[in-house]
Design a protein around this motif. Structure first.
Motif, PDB file in Angstrom:
ATOM      1  N   ARG A 151      67.865  53.008  58.506  1.00 18.14           N
ATOM      2  CA  ARG A 151      68.953  53.358  59.420  1.00 18.14           C
ATOM      3  C   ARG A 151      69.771  54.492  58.822  1.00 18.14           C
ATOM      4  O   ARG A 151      69.848  54.645  57.611  1.00 18.14           O
ATOM      5  CB  ARG A 151      69.843  52.135  59.683  1.00 18.14           C
ATOM      6  N   ARG A 153      73.476  57.024  59.537  1.00 14.95           N
ATOM      7  CA  ARG A 153      74.731  57.233  60.251  1.00 14.95           C
ATOM      8  C   ARG A 153      74.881  58.726  60.538  1.00 14.95           C
ATOM      9  O   ARG A 153      74.698  59.560  59.653  1.00 14.95           O
ATOM     10  CB  ARG A 153      75.899  56.715  59.427  1.00 14.95           C
ATOM     11  N   THR A 191      74.454  55.962  65.328  1.00 13.87           N
ATOM     12  CA  THR A 191      73.528  55.254  64.443  1.00 13.87           C
ATOM     13  C   THR A 191      72.100  55.439  64.927  1.00 13.87           C
ATOM     14  O   THR A 191      71.798  55.214  66.099  1.00 13.87           O
ATOM     15  CB  THR A 191      73.845  53.751  64.382  1.00 13.87           C
TER      16      THR A 191
END
Length: 416
Positions: A151, A153, A191
């Motif tokens: 993941r 940001r 995200t």
């Protein structure tokens, strides 16, 4: 009609409504020991386990699941403070996260974060709860066949403009002489999640995010074990027999000192840009999912030029540049086809997507070994590109090529 080939086939499975079940081998541990976690899940092949306090992630691991069951260990850092921690276990299919409180005791180091009340007992109570276990069994090399999840940001407000998730194109590329390019999926406006597969070991990678207008947005990786932290944890009241707890702690400390060199060799990658050269770039392979390039140029067979722009003008056929809204784009075609002026090519250098084409055109062509042209149409997530223009440097490491603005270049260790 051109064949449309999807480089990344993301399989979206239905989310379970039930959380994964798990248990630990004990209810309390000494800082520095190993925690054994057993997981049961009906669908997943990989479970993620993480240990957090209210400040952040303390430790974590991935657990391979076979026949619905899996067991893994978490190395507890020797400097953990005393108190309760929240252990969370989840899979990529779980809609819920399973949680359990675990007590961690550190009798050798005091910390301002300690939240424990020491009550002497006869860590008989200690004997009933056992002593430290030694995991001596040889580990099994298990591939993460589902693919590791990463993941990131994204700062979706940049240079006075705000972009929503549908206007952002995140990508993850493995630096090397092969093409390993993964299109991210936007979970929300800031995200992105990447479902990687076939990548193992310590690899240099580049994270980037571009708007539909060609603007590069700041992006950074989120730790793979970070979830919502507990807002508060209960106060720990620990009944202990001092002599036995201290003896067990000293034995654990000696063990940690003995295995420290081996643990350093197995550390989970380095997230700093300064050590990005530590990764091993992929070896040269011109095929993209079994496809040979339509045209290949080995620049050692041609007269050397100083810039890529000169190379493209002088002897690379089937490539031309065009400006759209002030942004330079490159277009490719097969040898006998016409240019498709509606869809620019995806441009890569050592597997990294190039957003700033003008800077690429000024790059030292003497550092380039191969130029590969793939003329078919390709889909990357929701985007469509007419062909791929891939530049391969001699080192395969983006030598002296500055990464795109706002991208993140780091070394990451993919699970074995």
């Amino acid at each position: 009609m051109n064949r449309i080939i999807s480089l990344i086939a993301t399989i979206l499975l239905a989310h379970n409504t039930f959380a994964a079940e798990f248990r630990t081998d004990r209810t309390w541990y000494l800082a520095g020991e190993q925690m054994t976690v057993s997981v049961t899940d009906q669908d997943a092949l990989i479970a993620y386990a993480e240990l957090c306090d209210t400040q952040g992630l303390a430790a974590g691991t991935t657990i391979s699941i076979h026949n619905h069951k899996g067991t893994g260990t978490i190395e507890l850092p020797a400097n953990l403070h005393s108190g309760y921690y929240a252990l969370s276990v989840y899979t990529r299919h779980s809609a819920q996260v399973s949680n359990q409180l675990v007590a961690i005791i550190n009798p050798l180091h005091k910390s301002k974060d300690d939240d424990i009340e020491w009550l002497s007992s006869d860590s008989s109570w200690v004997e009933a709860n056992g002593t430290a276990k030694l995991i001596n069994k040889k580990g099994t090399d298990t591939r993460e066949t589902e693919g590791h999840i990463i993941r990131a940001r994204i700062n979706n407000t940049y240079n006075g403009r705000t972009f929503n998730g549908e206007q952002i194109r995140p990508s993850l590329s493995i630096v090397g002489k092969q093409i390993h390019y993964f299109e991210g999926k936007m979970e929300n406006d800031s995200t992105a999640v990447f479902y990687t597969y076939g990548i193992h070991g310590k690899q240099p990678l580049v994270l980037s995010a571009a708007s539909l207008t060609g603007m590069s947005l700041p992006i950074e990786m989120i730790s793979p074990f970070v979830t919502l932290l507990p807002k508060e944890l209960p106060h720990l009241v620990f009944h202990y027999k001092r002599s036995e707890v201290e003896e067990r702690s000293l034995a654990m400390q000696r063990h940690q000192i003995a295995i420290a060199p081996a643990k350093r060799e197995l550390q989970l990658g380095d997230y700093s840009d300064e050590t990005a050269e530590d990764g091993v770039p992929m070896d040269y392979d011109p095929t993209v999912f079994g496809n040979q390039p339509d045209m290949t140029y080995n620049l050692d067979e041609y007269r050397q030029f100083l810039t890529i722009k000169e190379v493209l003008i002088e002897y690379v056929q089937c490539v031309r540049s065009k400006k759209s809204n002030g942004v330079t784009q490159l277009f490719v075609r097969k040898e006998d086809d016409r240019y498709n002026n509606y869809w620019p090519a995806t441009v890569l250098i050592d597997g990294m997507p190039v957003i700033d084409i003008d800077r690429l055109l000024k790059y030292d062509a003497r550092r380039i070994h191969y130029i590969n042209i793939y003329g078919d149409m390709y889909t990357f997530g929701n985007g469509i590109n007419n062909g791929i223009l891939s530049f391969i440097t001699r080192s395969g490491r983006l030598t002296n090529y500055p990464t795109e603005p706002n991208t993140q270049y780091l070394v990451y260790e993919f699970p074995q």
